[in-house]
Write a protein that holds these residues in place. Sequence first.
Motif, PDB file in Angstrom:
ATOM      1  N   HIS A  84     -16.205 -24.980 -26.965  1.00  0.00           N
ATOM      2  CA  HIS A  84     -16.078 -26.339 -26.432  1.00  0.00           C
ATOM      3  C   HIS A  84     -17.407 -26.831 -25.868  1.00  0.00           C
ATOM      4  CE1 HIS A  84     -14.396 -29.793 -24.422  1.00  0.00           C
ATOM      5  NE2 HIS A  84     -14.856 -29.359 -23.268  1.00  0.00           N
ATOM      6  N   LYS A  85     -18.131 -25.975 -25.184  1.00  0.00           N
ATOM      7  CA  LYS A  85     -19.394 -26.397 -24.580  1.00  0.00           C
ATOM      8  C   LYS A  85     -20.418 -26.786 -25.649  1.00  0.00           C
ATOM      9  CE  LYS A  85     -20.755 -21.567 -23.947  1.00  0.00           C
ATOM     10  NZ  LYS A  85     -20.940 -20.524 -22.955  1.00  0.00           N
ATOM     11  N   GLU A  88     -19.345 -30.358 -26.926  1.00  0.00           N
ATOM     12  CA  GLU A  88     -19.694 -31.403 -25.968  1.00  0.00           C
ATOM     13  C   GLU A  88     -21.201 -31.640 -25.918  1.00  0.00           C
ATOM     14  OE1 GLU A  88     -17.665 -33.490 -24.399  1.00  0.00           O
ATOM     15  OE2 GLU A  88     -16.036 -32.502 -25.472  1.00  0.00           O
ATOM     16  N   ILE A  92     -23.111 -35.169 -26.868  1.00  0.00           N
ATOM     17  CA  ILE A  92     -23.933 -35.877 -25.884  1.00  0.00           C
ATOM     18  C   ILE A  92     -25.334 -36.115 -26.431  1.00  0.00           C
ATOM     19  CG2 ILE A  92     -25.063 -35.652 -23.635  1.00  0.00           C
ATOM     20  CD1 ILE A  92     -22.507 -34.116 -22.746  1.00  0.00           C
ATOM     21  N   GLU A  96     -23.907 -39.815 -28.927  1.00  0.00           N
ATOM     22  CA  GLU A  96     -23.528 -40.853 -27.979  1.00  0.00           C
ATOM     23  C   GLU A  96     -24.627 -41.838 -27.627  1.00  0.00           C
ATOM     24  OE1 GLU A  96     -21.552 -39.040 -24.704  1.00  0.00           O
ATOM     25  OE2 GLU A  96     -19.939 -38.311 -25.982  1.00  0.00           O
ATOM     26  N   THR A 108     -24.670 -34.944 -17.586  1.00  0.00           N
ATOM     27  CA  THR A 108     -23.475 -35.397 -18.302  1.00  0.00           C
ATOM     28  C   THR A 108     -22.651 -34.211 -18.771  1.00  0.00           C
ATOM     29  OG1 THR A 108     -24.724 -37.325 -19.049  1.00  0.00           O
ATOM     30  CG2 THR A 108     -22.653 -36.862 -20.179  1.00  0.00           C
ATOM     31  N   LEU A 109     -23.326 -33.175 -19.258  1.00  0.00           N
ATOM     32  CA  LEU A 109     -22.626 -31.979 -19.729  1.00  0.00           C
ATOM     33  C   LEU A 109     -21.891 -31.289 -18.589  1.00  0.00           C
ATOM     34  CD1 LEU A 109     -22.073 -30.075 -22.113  1.00  0.00           C
ATOM     35  CD2 LEU A 109     -24.126 -28.826 -21.454  1.00  0.00           C
ATOM     36  N   GLN A 111     -20.711 -32.636 -15.942  1.00  0.00           N
ATOM     37  CA  GLN A 111     -19.551 -33.445 -15.569  1.00  0.00           C
ATOM     38  C   GLN A 111     -18.369 -33.215 -16.507  1.00  0.00           C
ATOM     39  OE1 GLN A 111     -20.851 -37.493 -15.485  1.00  0.00           O
ATOM     40  NE2 GLN A 111     -22.240 -37.162 -13.758  1.00  0.00           N
ATOM     41  N   ARG A 112     -18.642 -32.907 -17.758  1.00  0.00           N
ATOM     42  CA  ARG A 112     -17.572 -32.739 -18.741  1.00  0.00           C
ATOM     43  C   ARG A 112     -16.993 -31.330 -18.790  1.00  0.00           C
ATOM     44  NH1 ARG A 112     -19.245 -35.977 -24.164  1.00  0.00           N
ATOM     45  NH2 ARG A 112     -19.702 -37.948 -23.173  1.00  0.00           N
TER      46      ARG A 112
END
Length: 147
Positions: A84-85, A88, A92, A96, A108-109, A111-112
Amino acid sequence: MELLSKLDEEATKENAKEKLSKYRKYKSYINAPINPKITASFGDGGSSSTAPIPKYAEQRMIKAEEGRAYCAWIDWAINSCRKHKYRELLKIVYCEGYEEDHGYYLDTLVQRLPNKYYGMSSSTYFGWLDSALLDVAERLGCQEFIK
């Protein structure tokens, strides 16, 4: 004698970066307007030029379809990463549209992801980015092997 060739990690990461960095360009084709801006001209009603008129709408629709196919392929490759990391992080950095600021990417990473990654260092971030690029390169088919 080796049964499997050794992976050239640097060349593989560069190939993956090259393919992923085109994502935003193709994404812009999807959202581009189909009809170009038409400006008014004064005259007697006849055409102002005898030159053949390019088929802008057709060209833009073809580009939009190419963009949809390319973005779907990249989205599939990113979403099929093992962790998952990694998914994401790649979203990012390459999808995005944020600026080239790794500090912002890191914030940002964090935070997710779950709270256990709150104090993540930049060396961990770059290690994950390298691993994520190698992981997605396998799905994109852009791995390079040492001969």
